[in-house]
Design a protein around this motif. Structure first.
Motif, PDB file in Angstrom:
ATOM      1  N   THR A 187       0.837  -1.197   0.000  1.00  0.00           N
ATOM      2  CA  THR A 187       0.000   0.000   0.000  1.00  0.00           C
ATOM      3  C   THR A 187       0.870   1.244   0.000  1.00  0.00           C
ATOM      4  OG1 THR A 187      -0.095   0.143   2.412  1.00  0.00           O
ATOM      5  CG2 THR A 187      -1.739  -1.268   1.327  1.00  0.00           C
TER       6      THR A 187
ATOM      7  N   GLU B 144      -4.077   8.850  -9.644  1.00  0.00           N
ATOM      8  CA  GLU B 144      -3.932   8.451  -8.238  1.00  0.00           C
ATOM      9  C   GLU B 144      -5.117   8.995  -7.440  1.00  0.00           C
ATOM     10  OE1 GLU B 144      -1.910   6.585  -5.005  1.00  0.00           O
ATOM     11  OE2 GLU B 144      -1.465   6.511  -7.145  1.00  0.00           O
TER      12      GLU B 144
ATOM     13  N   ALA C  13      -6.404   8.208  -4.695  1.00  0.00           N
ATOM     14  CA  ALA C  13      -6.189   8.273  -3.242  1.00  0.00           C
ATOM     15  C   ALA C  13      -5.585   9.605  -2.815  1.00  0.00           C
ATOM     16  CB  ALA C  13      -5.291   7.124  -2.784  1.00  0.00           C
TER      17      ALA C  13
ATOM     18  N   SER D 289      -7.238  11.308   0.435  1.00  0.00           N
ATOM     19  CA  SER D 289      -6.414  11.491   1.637  1.00  0.00           C
ATOM     20  C   SER D 289      -6.326  12.940   2.081  1.00  0.00           C
ATOM     21  CB  SER D 289      -5.004  10.943   1.383  1.00  0.00           C
ATOM     22  OG  SER D 289      -5.043   9.562   1.065  1.00  0.00           O
TER      23      SER D 289
END
Length: 292
Positions: free
Chosen positions: A19, A150, A152, A156
């Motif tokens: 991850t 991306e 994430a 985030s």
């Protein structure tokens, strides 16, 4: 005063599978670090010019995805950074294997009174792309393309340009961030309550304004408040003359009058050929106060 110029830097450490959090834990030291973090005293000043750094996967390195924590870290007081491009590759000769590479920050500034001219940082995946962590920093011209493959990154809560909440004096002028595709981002810029950001622009290419919920967000520790203090909206572009927390970040500027042209202003990026109005419902894409 030390002067360093004309550097080509490339991450050479093969990344750890797993991850993004696991990759972060094993990321190697910066490609370039000027001074020691937390150092007090010692040499002050210096000039770092014409720096190109990259991380990715390339055929001449057997298409192995590489890893880096921070590309450039500036820890010394009074430094000048002049013309830098810090790039997580979004194109390669390995069928986009670079998407598996890891990068946490493009630039981290820990030294006081650091000035940056002509900075470009692109596609960093694991954290804020630029992070200022000390006082009296100044940045003139910043360009950033967000990591559009991306998702994430936005989930985030990372941003293109971030100023730590403890910073009480920071100036950034002439900065732009853009999104390609459908990724969602909380805010292009994260500023401390006292940070002053002038002449900024965001652009969404091939998407819609809902992908960028705030132009700028004023951080208040664990809380945050933000408002797109836009000079005008034109299609999917948001331009602002200023985002500033001059009153401690708690007070936000009123919603601007979109019916007024900005031709008379002195800000080149904020000029309009004719008066513009936001399309119905467009403001909700940028306005409001978001929780941290």
């Amino acid at each position: 005063r030390v002067r360093v110029a004309g550097l080509l830097l490339e991450a050479g450490t093969t990344g750890t599978p797993g991850t993004r959090e696991q990759q972060s834990a094993t990321a190697p030291p910066p490609l370039l670090a000027w001074g020691e973090p937390g150092a007090i005293g010692g040499a002050v000043g210096g000039v770092l010019s014409d720096v190109f750094a990259r991380v990715g996967a390339f055929k001449y390195l057997a298409c192995k995805a590489k890893s880096v924590g921070t590309m450039v870290e500036l820890n010394t007081e009074g430094l000048i950074l002049d013309n830098a491009w810090l790039w997580h590759a979004d194109h390669d000769d390995c069928f986009n294997k670079s998407d598996e590479a890891y990068s946490k920050h493009g630039l981290v500034v820990n030294g006081a009174r650091v000035t940056s001219y002509g900075l470009s940082v692109e596609h960093i995946v694991g954290g804020d792309m630029v992070y200022w962590n000390n006082q009296q920093g100044e940045s003139y011209f910043f360009q950033c393309e967000l990591p559009y493959r991306e998702p994430a990154f936005g989930v985030s809560g990372f941003s293109a340009y971030s100023v730590a909440p403890i910073v009480i004096s920071h100036l950034a002028e002439g900065i732009g961030v853009y999104i390609i595709g459908k990724m969602q981002v909380k805010s292009a810029y994260l500023g401390s309550p006292k940070a002053k950001i002038l002449n900024l622009i965001t652009v969404v290419i091939g998407g819609d304004t809902d992908q960028l919920r705030q132009l700028g967000l004023l951080s208040l520790g664990k809380r945050a408040g933000g408002l797109c203090q836009a000079g005008f909206l034109e299609g999917l572009r948001c331009v602002s003359r200023q985002v500033s927390g001059a009153m401690g970040g708690a007070a936000l500027s009123p919603v601007p009058d979109f019916s007024q042209s900005l031709v008379e202003t002195s800000a080149p990026v904020a000029r309009a050929r004719r008066p513009l109005r936001a399309a119905p419902g467009a403001w909700k894409s940028f306005g409001g106060i978001a929780a941290a």
